[in-house]
Motif scaffolding. Sequence first.
Motif, PDB file in Angstrom:
ATOM      1  N   ARG A  80      13.574   5.710   2.615  1.00 56.23           N
ATOM      2  CA  ARG A  80      13.670   5.914   1.170  1.00 56.23           C
ATOM      3  C   ARG A  80      13.748   4.588   0.443  1.00 56.23           C
ATOM      4  NH1 ARG A  80      16.888  11.304   0.110  1.00 56.23           N
ATOM      5  NH2 ARG A  80      16.760  10.444  -1.990  1.00 56.23           N
ATOM      6  N   LEU A  81      14.489   3.662   1.038  1.00 62.29           N
ATOM      7  CA  LEU A  81      14.638   2.353   0.416  1.00 62.29           C
ATOM      8  C   LEU A  81      13.279   1.653   0.324  1.00 62.29           C
ATOM      9  CD1 LEU A  81      17.088   0.967  -0.703  1.00 62.29           C
ATOM     10  CD2 LEU A  81      17.447  -0.128   1.504  1.00 62.29           C
ATOM     11  N   SER A  82      12.489   1.746   1.386  1.00 58.53           N
ATOM     12  CA  SER A  82      11.198   1.059   1.361  1.00 58.53           C
ATOM     13  C   SER A  82      10.264   1.716   0.347  1.00 58.53           C
ATOM     14  CB  SER A  82      10.571   1.035   2.754  1.00 58.53           C
ATOM     15  OG  SER A  82      10.334   2.339   3.196  1.00 58.53           O
ATOM     16  N   MET A  83      10.305   3.057   0.255  1.00 59.29           N
ATOM     17  CA  MET A  83       9.492   3.737  -0.750  1.00 59.29           C
ATOM     18  C   MET A  83       9.862   3.254  -2.143  1.00 59.29           C
ATOM     19  SD  MET A  83       7.578   6.453   0.405  1.00 59.29           S
ATOM     20  CE  MET A  83       7.838   8.032  -0.393  1.00 59.29           C
ATOM     21  N   LEU A  84      11.163   3.165  -2.360  1.00 57.60           N
ATOM     22  CA  LEU A  84      11.647   2.778  -3.678  1.00 57.60           C
ATOM     23  C   LEU A  84      11.237   1.340  -4.003  1.00 57.60           C
ATOM     24  CD1 LEU A  84      13.201   3.983  -5.924  1.00 57.60           C
ATOM     25  CD2 LEU A  84      15.323   3.392  -4.777  1.00 57.60           C
ATOM     26  N   CYS A  85      11.437   0.452  -3.015  1.00 53.75           N
ATOM     27  CA  CYS A  85      11.039  -0.945  -3.221  1.00 53.75           C
ATOM     28  C   CYS A  85       9.547  -1.029  -3.525  1.00 53.75           C
ATOM     29  CB  CYS A  85      11.312  -1.777  -1.974  1.00 53.75           C
ATOM     30  SG  CYS A  85      13.046  -2.013  -1.665  1.00 53.75           S
ATOM     31  N   ALA A  86       8.764  -0.295  -2.748  1.00 53.02           N
ATOM     32  CA  ALA A  86       7.321  -0.338  -2.945  1.00 53.02           C
ATOM     33  C   ALA A  86       6.952   0.202  -4.320  1.00 53.02           C
ATOM     34  CB  ALA A  86       6.618   0.468  -1.853  1.00 53.02           C
ATOM     35  N   ALA A  87       7.638   1.271  -4.741  1.00 56.10           N
ATOM     36  CA  ALA A  87       7.331   1.858  -6.044  1.00 56.10           C
ATOM     37  C   ALA A  87       7.618   0.858  -7.159  1.00 56.10           C
ATOM     38  CB  ALA A  87       8.143   3.139  -6.242  1.00 56.10           C
TER      39      ALA A  87
ATOM     40  N   LYS B 229       6.115   9.027  11.194  1.00 57.00           N
ATOM     41  CA  LYS B 229       7.231   8.622  12.069  1.00 57.00           C
ATOM     42  C   LYS B 229       8.482   9.437  11.775  1.00 57.00           C
ATOM     43  CE  LYS B 229       5.111   4.656  13.441  1.00 57.00           C
ATOM     44  NZ  LYS B 229       4.895   4.214  14.776  1.00 57.00           N
ATOM     45  N   GLY B 230       8.379  10.399  10.865  1.00 52.30           N
ATOM     46  CA  GLY B 230       9.547  11.205  10.523  1.00 52.30           C
ATOM     47  C   GLY B 230      10.648  10.379   9.870  1.00 52.30           C
ATOM     48  N   MET B 231      10.261   9.337   9.112  1.00 48.65           N
ATOM     49  CA  MET B 231      11.258   8.442   8.524  1.00 48.65           C
ATOM     50  C   MET B 231      11.454   8.665   7.036  1.00 48.65           C
ATOM     51  SD  MET B 231      10.163   4.925  10.408  1.00 48.65           S
ATOM     52  CE  MET B 231      11.142   3.843   9.368  1.00 48.65           C
TER      53      MET B 231
ATOM     54  N   ALA C  68       0.849  -1.195   0.000  1.00 48.24           N
ATOM     55  CA  ALA C  68       0.000   0.000   0.000  1.00 48.24           C
ATOM     56  C   ALA C  68       0.877   1.234   0.000  1.00 48.24           C
ATOM     57  CB  ALA C  68      -0.919  -0.001   1.201  1.00 48.24           C
ATOM     58  N   PHE C  69       1.165   1.731  -1.175  1.00 45.67           N
ATOM     59  CA  PHE C  69       2.042   2.882  -1.276  1.00 45.67           C
ATOM     60  C   PHE C  69       1.559   4.078  -0.453  1.00 45.67           C
ATOM     61  CE2 PHE C  69       4.873   5.876  -2.952  1.00 45.67           C
ATOM     62  CZ  PHE C  69       5.950   5.140  -3.379  1.00 45.67           C
ATOM     63  N   PRO C  70       0.276   4.450  -0.519  1.00 43.35           N
ATOM     64  CA  PRO C  70      -0.179   5.616   0.253  1.00 43.35           C
ATOM     65  C   PRO C  70      -0.019   5.407   1.761  1.00 43.35           C
ATOM     66  CG  PRO C  70      -1.808   4.973  -1.384  1.00 43.35           C
ATOM     67  CD  PRO C  70      -0.804   3.881  -1.325  1.00 43.35           C
ATOM     68  N   VAL C  71      -0.345   4.189   2.237  1.00 46.38           N
ATOM     69  CA  VAL C  71      -0.216   3.914   3.670  1.00 46.38           C
ATOM     70  C   VAL C  71       1.251   4.018   4.070  1.00 46.38           C
ATOM     71  CG1 VAL C  71      -0.576   2.219   5.484  1.00 46.38           C
ATOM     72  CG2 VAL C  71      -2.216   2.397   3.625  1.00 46.38           C
ATOM     73  N   LEU C  72       2.095   3.407   3.253  1.00 44.09           N
ATOM     74  CA  LEU C  72       3.532   3.440   3.503  1.00 44.09           C
ATOM     75  C   LEU C  72       4.018   4.885   3.613  1.00 44.09           C
ATOM     76  CD1 LEU C  72       6.246   1.918   3.520  1.00 44.09           C
ATOM     77  CD2 LEU C  72       6.256   2.103   1.038  1.00 44.09           C
ATOM     78  N   ALA C  73       3.651   5.698   2.633  1.00 45.18           N
ATOM     79  CA  ALA C  73       4.111   7.086   2.629  1.00 45.18           C
ATOM     80  C   ALA C  73       3.626   7.811   3.873  1.00 45.18           C
ATOM     81  CB  ALA C  73       3.611   7.781   1.362  1.00 45.18           C
ATOM     82  N   ARG C  74       2.356   7.553   4.271  1.00 46.53           N
ATOM     83  CA  ARG C  74       1.811   8.258   5.423  1.00 46.53           C
ATOM     84  C   ARG C  74       2.494   7.817   6.722  1.00 46.53           C
ATOM     85  NH1 ARG C  74      -4.497   8.181   5.174  1.00 46.53           N
ATOM     86  NH2 ARG C  74      -3.981   7.897   2.975  1.00 46.53           N
ATOM     87  N   ILE C  75       2.773   6.511   6.833  1.00 47.59           N
ATOM     88  CA  ILE C  75       3.447   6.021   8.042  1.00 47.59           C
ATOM     89  C   ILE C  75       4.843   6.630   8.148  1.00 47.59           C
ATOM     90  CG2 ILE C  75       4.483   3.979   9.095  1.00 47.59           C
ATOM     91  CD1 ILE C  75       2.121   2.363   8.161  1.00 47.59           C
ATOM     92  N   LEU C  76       5.554   6.621   7.040  1.00 43.51           N
ATOM     93  CA  LEU C  76       6.913   7.187   7.049  1.00 43.51           C
ATOM     94  C   LEU C  76       6.856   8.653   7.444  1.00 43.51           C
ATOM     95  CD1 LEU C  76       8.464   5.647   3.824  1.00 43.51           C
ATOM     96  CD2 LEU C  76       8.925   5.040   6.192  1.00 43.51           C
ATOM     97  N   ASP C  77       5.864   9.352   6.902  1.00 42.62           N
ATOM     98  CA  ASP C  77       5.704  10.767   7.197  1.00 42.62           C
ATOM     99  C   ASP C  77       5.428  10.974   8.681  1.00 42.62           C
ATOM    100  OD1 ASP C  77       5.659  13.375   6.184  1.00 42.62           O
ATOM    101  OD2 ASP C  77       3.480  13.412   6.433  1.00 42.62           O
TER     102      ASP C  77
END
Lengths: 474, 474
Positions: free
Chosen positions: A231-238, A222-224, A211-220
Amino acid sequence: MTPLSADAVESDHASPAAAVRRRRIALSYLLTAVLPALLALGLLVALAMSSARAPAAGPAAGGPADHTVRLFVAIAVVILAARLFGGLARRVGQPPVVGEIFAGLCLGPSVLGAVFPAAGDWLFPIEIRPVLQGLADIGLIALMFVVGQESRRTPLKGHGGTAMSIAQAGIAGPFLGGALLAVLLYPAWAGPRADPVVFAMFLGSALSITAFPVLARILDEKGMTRTRVGRLSMLCAAIADVVAWCMIAAMAAVAGQDSPARAALTVVLVVAYGAFMAGPGRRLLARLFAAIEGYGEGARLLALIVGLLLSSAVTSAIGIHAIFGAFIFGFCCPPAVIARQAERINALSGALLLPFFFVGTGLRTDVWRDGLSAALIGVTLLVTAVALAGKLAGPMLMARSSGLSWADSGTLGVLLNARGLTELVLLNLGLSLGLLSDRLFVALVLMALATTAMTAPLLRLAGVIAARADRRGT
Amino acid sequence: MTPLSADAVESDHASPAAAVRRRRIALSYLLTAVLPALLALGLLVALAMSSARAPAAGPAAGGPADHTVRLFVAIAVVILAARLFGGLARRVGQPPVVGEIFAGLCLGPSVLGAVFPAAGDWLFPIEIRPVLQGLADIGLIALMFVVGQESRRTPLKGHGGTAMSIAQAGIAGPFLGGALLAVLLYPAWAGPRADPVVFAMFLGSALSITAFPVLARILDEKGMTRTRVGRLSMLCAAIADVVAWCMIAAMAAVAGQDSPARAALTVVLVVAYGAFMAGPGRRLLARLFAAIEGYGEGARLLALIVGLLLSSAVTSAIGIHAIFGAFIFGFCCPPAVIARQAERINALSGALLLPFFFVGTGLRTDVWRDGLSAALIGVTLLVTAVALAGKLAGPMLMARSSGLSWADSGTLGVLLNARGLTELVLLNLGLSLGLLSDRLFVALVLMALATTAMTAPLLRLAGVIAARADRRGT
């Protein structure tokens, strides 16, 4: 303009000129206001006296007015429930989407319909379903547009190689798990229109989605977002999302068509449209947005909305779902130019349109339909276990051997494991294509809810482990 | 977090430790990505070989997917057409609403349906009409909310007396004109459910309405909002609107019900709801908005939307149209607190929802249905003349005798004469209540378009006259 104000006239009682004026005002008032009013009243009375006609036949209100009441109440309840449950989820440390999915389930036959069967039927009568479905459809393509945008915006630089191998591990493992599950579940749990191969492809894709949107929101939250693991997880997910949606598009092209020739044509058209949009389409869009620069934000928003609708209509017309067109359009729009408009579309559809998608999913999810059987619970647990093993464990091991710490690898696996909303999109697609039986749909919805809900606690756990490792290190 | 970056590992080829690491990465990649992918592929091939089952029965796509295509295309066309025609209208010095109404007429049977009958049917098939109607309904209550807000926000101080007498002249005259017209038109032009008294009340109200939003936008564009004539016209329009909508609510209560007892109950309930909202409801709303102050703008917007939907549902359930609930809610919301949110609702619904209302009106307006007869043209001209005489001439004379210059009085009359969108709301109500025949609906829509379109040229004319008078004065 006259320098004399009307109020000055009114307050100026003394002079004879004022008296004349006042008389003139009174006369005008009588002629233009009082007299016509009296005449109109007299006319109405005369009409009433002379009209022997019975009041008109049958009630005019009732039918359509009643639908309006239901529609407005339903819209209010849906928006409010999504917001309340989303807020509650946030309170207990969960991403809001977990609460929103739960709100959808609560308004459906699983909870509200089970407790007050009449309330469910009254709130969502058959007449207003098309409108709710329409709102959900619009929210859905807005969501997929945002997913496409975010896949595009993620910078590929730096971690390319590592991310690619982790992403592949995050697709191949779950896909194999899903395909194996498919062999097991096909005889009793497949939908009425499922071919074994397509069913296996579908389950494989369903387990490999993130879930890209959920991932982005969680990272946001948690300040991650700027950390390496973030960044790595965003990239992998993308990467995984683009690959997964391509597979799903291929599957939808095959599953939705009745003859192999038609399916082949659909695949060709999809590839042609995708290639067009990725190449000349992208340049055309960039030029279009540059051209309407001068017309302000409203014009850009309008161009985005119209383009999104048309691109969705194109893939829908080709024979795969509208969500693919929305994803492609989002992927091909120039992110720098439209960032603010995309953010507005996201905020708006998230608050006012996606709730209808959640509720639509909830209305289709009835855990009691065949009784809450042991088989359903067993399959739900099995699917969840395979999903965890494939999406959490696989990327975690790959990340660890790529040189990340165990804590970072765990964090990455946990993040990729959140399936959230994107999974629901896919499950609804599977149900509408007749690939899933109703009860397998229920099991997979519960799996999506579980893997998303466990993200936050598991992340905290990974944080604790990382903190301990750090302390041991110093 | 480990200080060792994955990229450092990748680029560091020389050392033996790096070689070990690279071997480990390759092994992990093989195990977590390549092997599962190959196994999954093998499984799919095996499934394809063993599945002798014929492809599933019948096409899954086609029906619903086809509706999605139409729906998205229709939405895109409607939004785009409204924007384009609105922009064109602005170019030629007209308020955008004139272009938007015209866009609606063009997409309906009057223009598109007449030129390409197939295009109209393809663009707006019967299956997607409920969704378009739903969007129009939501846009409509958003509009009426804004009208209510603006009626409330207009400061009563200063010009009270003058404004009141002009406003009364602006209601009584047109109302009488409408009632007289009703006597003339009743035999051949009334709708199937029109009682003579109700028909007269409806036509009277239809001629006395002013388009508050159009008025506000014109004043804003011409920089007249702070001038005396600008404020006076806003005030007159606000008073006239409140009075007119009360009359219309009474009429709808009577017209929509089948028995006098039911009508009386409806009137009682409407009055009770209005009184409640104007008193305790207003205080409750103020307290509610104060209480959710801390939750940010999103919560306020949510409360507004939900409250608006529920208030509309209440009046709809009582038996008069939802627009009254929306108007009451807008009138009772604390304007200072929610100004920004109201502005957002206005902008949003104006661009994305109201176009569906215009198109809905356009679809109901077929100038060719009974042929473009001389009778239709005659009635259109007659109605327009009466509308002008009542709404433009009456207030102008009253204003002149209250001490305004001829130019200012003319400006005031012209401004009050713009009927725009609000008239369309009322006409659609009349049609749905069965008070108007289809052809009288057409005539009144054309009257609304004409009186709105003549506002800008007449204002320029009044400006020229005022300038000449000023020059003579100096």
